[in-house]
Design a protein around this motif. Structure first.
Motif, PDB file in Angstrom:
ATOM      1  N   SER A  15     -42.984  51.736  -8.830  1.00  0.00           N
ATOM      2  CA  SER A  15     -42.437  52.440  -9.992  1.00  0.00           C
ATOM      3  C   SER A  15     -41.104  53.104  -9.657  1.00  0.00           C
ATOM      4  CB  SER A  15     -43.425  53.503 -10.474  1.00  0.00           C
ATOM      5  OG  SER A  15     -43.647  54.470  -9.457  1.00  0.00           O
ATOM      6  N   LYS A  16     -40.668  52.956  -8.419  1.00  0.00           N
ATOM      7  CA  LYS A  16     -39.423  53.589  -8.000  1.00  0.00           C
ATOM      8  C   LYS A  16     -38.232  52.738  -8.418  1.00  0.00           C
ATOM      9  CE  LYS A  16     -41.326  55.984  -3.962  1.00  0.00           C
ATOM     10  NZ  LYS A  16     -41.247  56.135  -2.485  1.00  0.00           N
ATOM     11  N   PRO A  17     -37.178  53.361  -8.946  1.00  0.00           N
ATOM     12  CA  PRO A  17     -35.981  52.594  -9.296  1.00  0.00           C
ATOM     13  C   PRO A  17     -35.256  52.125  -8.039  1.00  0.00           C
ATOM     14  CG  PRO A  17     -35.569  54.933  -9.581  1.00  0.00           C
ATOM     15  CD  PRO A  17     -37.030  54.793  -9.261  1.00  0.00           C
ATOM     16  N   MET A  18     -34.604  50.988  -8.144  1.00  0.00           N
ATOM     17  CA  MET A  18     -33.837  50.480  -7.008  1.00  0.00           C
ATOM     18  C   MET A  18     -32.587  51.328  -6.816  1.00  0.00           C
ATOM     19  SD  MET A  18     -32.150  46.738  -6.379  1.00  0.00           S
ATOM     20  CE  MET A  18     -31.085  46.468  -4.962  1.00  0.00           C
ATOM     21  N   GLN A  19     -32.352  51.724  -5.585  1.00  0.00           N
ATOM     22  CA  GLN A  19     -31.177  52.524  -5.242  1.00  0.00           C
ATOM     23  C   GLN A  19     -30.403  51.789  -4.148  1.00  0.00           C
ATOM     24  OE1 GLN A  19     -30.506  55.008  -7.069  1.00  0.00           O
ATOM     25  NE2 GLN A  19     -32.450  55.718  -7.891  1.00  0.00           N
ATOM     26  N   SER A  20     -29.186  51.386  -4.478  1.00  0.00           N
ATOM     27  CA  SER A  20     -28.395  50.678  -3.464  1.00  0.00           C
ATOM     28  C   SER A  20     -26.946  51.146  -3.467  1.00  0.00           C
ATOM     29  CB  SER A  20     -28.451  49.166  -3.719  1.00  0.00           C
ATOM     30  OG  SER A  20     -27.971  48.859  -5.011  1.00  0.00           O
ATOM     31  N   GLY A  21     -26.689  52.279  -4.110  1.00  0.00           N
ATOM     32  CA  GLY A  21     -25.321  52.770  -4.215  1.00  0.00           C
ATOM     33  C   GLY A  21     -25.035  53.934  -3.293  1.00  0.00           C
ATOM     34  N   LYS A  22     -23.913  54.559  -3.545  1.00  0.00           N
ATOM     35  CA  LYS A  22     -23.471  55.689  -2.731  1.00  0.00           C
ATOM     36  C   LYS A  22     -24.380  56.896  -2.920  1.00  0.00           C
ATOM     37  CE  LYS A  22     -20.345  58.020  -0.267  1.00  0.00           C
ATOM     38  NZ  LYS A  22     -20.028  57.729   1.134  1.00  0.00           N
ATOM     39  N   ARG A  23     -24.941  57.031  -4.130  1.00  0.00           N
ATOM     40  CA  ARG A  23     -25.845  58.138  -4.412  1.00  0.00           C
ATOM     41  C   ARG A  23     -26.998  57.640  -5.274  1.00  0.00           C
ATOM     42  NH1 ARG A  23     -22.119  62.031  -8.253  1.00  0.00           N
ATOM     43  NH2 ARG A  23     -21.083  60.444  -9.522  1.00  0.00           N
ATOM     44  N   ALA A  24     -28.056  58.437  -5.342  1.00  0.00           N
ATOM     45  CA  ALA A  24     -29.250  58.041  -6.100  1.00  0.00           C
ATOM     46  C   ALA A  24     -29.013  58.238  -7.592  1.00  0.00           C
ATOM     47  CB  ALA A  24     -30.445  58.855  -5.649  1.00  0.00           C
ATOM     48  N   TYR A  25     -29.608  57.334  -8.382  1.00  0.00           N
ATOM     49  CA  TYR A  25     -29.467  57.389  -9.833  1.00  0.00           C
ATOM     50  C   TYR A  25     -30.836  57.574 -10.474  1.00  0.00           C
ATOM     51  CZ  TYR A  25     -24.832  55.539  -8.791  1.00  0.00           C
ATOM     52  OH  TYR A  25     -23.566  55.365  -8.301  1.00  0.00           O
ATOM     53  N   PRO A  26     -30.891  58.265 -11.612  1.00  0.00           N
ATOM     54  CA  PRO A  26     -32.185  58.612 -12.205  1.00  0.00           C
ATOM     55  C   PRO A  26     -32.867  57.441 -12.903  1.00  0.00           C
ATOM     56  CG  PRO A  26     -30.420  59.355 -13.623  1.00  0.00           C
ATOM     57  CD  PRO A  26     -29.764  58.816 -12.385  1.00  0.00           C
ATOM     58  N   LYS A  27     -34.185  57.537 -12.973  1.00  0.00           N
ATOM     59  CA  LYS A  27     -34.973  56.560 -13.724  1.00  0.00           C
ATOM     60  C   LYS A  27     -35.211  57.040 -15.155  1.00  0.00           C
ATOM     61  CE  LYS A  27     -39.569  54.491 -13.958  1.00  0.00           C
ATOM     62  NZ  LYS A  27     -40.902  54.383 -13.345  1.00  0.00           N
ATOM     63  N   ALA A  28     -35.348  58.344 -15.345  1.00  0.00           N
ATOM     64  CA  ALA A  28     -35.663  58.915 -16.655  1.00  0.00           C
ATOM     65  C   ALA A  28     -34.598  59.926 -17.059  1.00  0.00           C
ATOM     66  CB  ALA A  28     -37.035  59.571 -16.627  1.00  0.00           C
ATOM     67  N   PHE A  29     -34.527  60.177 -18.377  1.00  0.00           N
ATOM     68  CA  PHE A  29     -33.517  61.080 -18.930  1.00  0.00           C
ATOM     69  C   PHE A  29     -34.183  62.079 -19.866  1.00  0.00           C
ATOM     70  CE2 PHE A  29     -31.503  56.948 -18.171  1.00  0.00           C
ATOM     71  CZ  PHE A  29     -30.493  57.325 -17.303  1.00  0.00           C
ATOM     72  N   PRO A  30     -33.516  63.191 -20.161  1.00  0.00           N
ATOM     73  CA  PRO A  30     -34.068  64.128 -21.142  1.00  0.00           C
ATOM     74  C   PRO A  30     -34.238  63.450 -22.495  1.00  0.00           C
ATOM     75  CG  PRO A  30     -32.230  65.116 -19.935  1.00  0.00           C
ATOM     76  CD  PRO A  30     -32.243  63.663 -19.579  1.00  0.00           C
ATOM     77  N   ALA A  31     -35.325  63.752 -23.185  1.00  0.00           N
ATOM     78  CA  ALA A  31     -35.546  63.218 -24.532  1.00  0.00           C
ATOM     79  C   ALA A  31     -34.591  63.914 -25.485  1.00  0.00           C
ATOM     80  CB  ALA A  31     -36.998  63.442 -24.943  1.00  0.00           C
ATOM     81  N   GLN A  32     -33.543  63.213 -25.866  1.00  0.00           N
ATOM     82  CA  GLN A  32     -32.466  63.838 -26.627  1.00  0.00           C
ATOM     83  C   GLN A  32     -31.882  62.840 -27.605  1.00  0.00           C
ATOM     84  OE1 GLN A  32     -29.260  65.220 -24.128  1.00  0.00           O
ATOM     85  NE2 GLN A  32     -28.351  66.480 -25.727  1.00  0.00           N
ATOM     86  N   HIS A  33     -31.561  63.284 -28.798  1.00  0.00           N
ATOM     87  CA  HIS A  33     -30.932  62.434 -29.806  1.00  0.00           C
ATOM     88  C   HIS A  33     -29.624  63.086 -30.227  1.00  0.00           C
ATOM     89  CE1 HIS A  33     -30.610  59.442 -32.933  1.00  0.00           C
ATOM     90  NE2 HIS A  33     -30.551  60.362 -33.875  1.00  0.00           N
ATOM     91  N   LEU A  34     -28.542  62.328 -30.224  1.00  0.00           N
ATOM     92  CA  LEU A  34     -27.230  62.859 -30.576  1.00  0.00           C
ATOM     93  C   LEU A  34     -26.809  62.406 -31.973  1.00  0.00           C
ATOM     94  CD1 LEU A  34     -25.172  62.227 -27.294  1.00  0.00           C
ATOM     95  CD2 LEU A  34     -26.419  64.288 -27.959  1.00  0.00           C
TER      96      LEU A  34
END
Length: 328
Positions: A40-59
């Motif tokens: 369930s872990k997102p793939m990380q292959s860059g300079k820094r880690a990136y998120p799998k989930a985001f705040p539940a938000q509608h713009l």
């Protein structure tokens, strides 16, 4: 006496027997193998880690990046400039936020001056301008509506008046709004999407082409939806497929002028576009269904736009659509 050659029938029996031996060996291993659990872990292959989930938000549209609880990452700290676009001038539509902002920053890091066309997200545009200027480049802000041919003509004219020339056009501005049933897709909705995503690209290209010299380039933002489709984005997917076709057609049209035309087709990317489309509950897991199990960040997409704009990288590349879709 010469050895007898095997008959066709004997040769077939040998091949069948070999195939069955191989199959039996694999079958034995399969029976012993424990089923693999999907990570369930997102793939990380860059300079820094990136998120799998985001705040539940509608713009509210058009979507202001500064309103996002989790700001998209655009600074690309691992990207080192090397003057790939030195002394060039780039006009980027939708350059105030998202992918456009990341492109503006990396183009500036590569030595280009930047003009940004955007709708009315003035605060976002000022943040992008400041980021470009921190890279040592100049930045011109051009608010207006790419659906209007007059604005596109004016944007190109203002860019040339300010910087003296135009070398790169990035067609990136877009409108996206889902609809679950085709019967509910109104004429206004359909027309607005096509006018922004197709007319805007055409108007900008038509205005820019007379000013581009050999070695100049146009880079379009397509989408994975233009390749694979999207059942709840009928109009948006249609326009992105059209952008891919426009890219290939315009590339052939301009090849004798020495102007290259290419497109980048991203998968899910964390920008204001999606929280301004999806309900808040769907935003949380945006991009988690990709093989990498996460959405891209703008700074992961922008280097492709550098590659396709820089003559030192892509002088023999035109008419291509480059998918960046998280492993699909």
């Amino acid at each position: 006496m010469a050895p007898r050659r095997p008959t066709r029938k004997a040769s077939s029996k040998t091949a069948v027997a070999a195939g069955r031996r191989i199959q039996s060996a694999v079958d034995r291993r399969d029976r012993k193998r424990s089923p693999k659990k999907s990570s369930s872990k997102p793939m990380q292959s860059g300079k820094r880690a990136y998120p799998k989930a985001f705040p539940a938000q509608h713009l509210t549209k058009p979507g202001v990046e500064d309103d996002l609880s989790y700001p998209p990452l655009f600074q690309a700290p691992g990207y080192q400039g090397s003057e790939k676009l030195k002394d060039m001038v780039a006009l980027i539509t939708g350059g105030d936020s998202g992918i456009g902002r990341a492109i503006a920053v990396l183009y500036a890091r590569e030595g280009a001056d930047i003009a940004i066309a955007y709708l009315n997200e003035h605060d976002d545009a000022e943040i992008t301008k400041a980021a470009v200027e921190r890279e040592g480049s100049r930045c011109l802000l051009l608010p207006g509506d790419v659906r209007m041919a007059g604005f596109c003509n004016k944007a190109v004219e203002e860019t040339i008046r300010t910087f003296g020339k135009l070398d790169i056009l990035v067609n990136n501005a877009a409108f996206q709004e889902h609809e679950y049933d085709i019967e509910d897709l109104s004429d206004e909705h359909f027309d607005h999407t096509l006018k922004t995503n197709l007319y805007g690209y055409f108007y900008m290209a038509r205005a820019a082409v007379p000013h581009l010299k050999p070695g100049g380039s146009i880079v379009m933002t397509g989408s994975v939806t233009g390749i694979m489709g999207s059942k709840h984005l009928l109009d948006y997917s249609m326009t992105k497929g059209g952008i891919h076709a426009f890219t290939r057609s315009l590339a052939g049209h301009l090849i004798e002028r020495g102007i290259r035309v290419n497109a980048v087709a991203p998968g899910p990317v964390w920008t204001p576009l999606n929280p301004a489309d999806k309900p808040a509950k769907d935003v949380k897991d945006f991009g988690a269904d990709t093989p990498m199990k996460r959405a891209a960040q703008p700074e992961e997409i922008a280097p492709a736009f550098v590659f396709l704009a820089a003559p030192c990288c892509s002088s023999y590349i035109t008419g291509e659509v480059l998918p960046i879709v998280g492993g699909y």
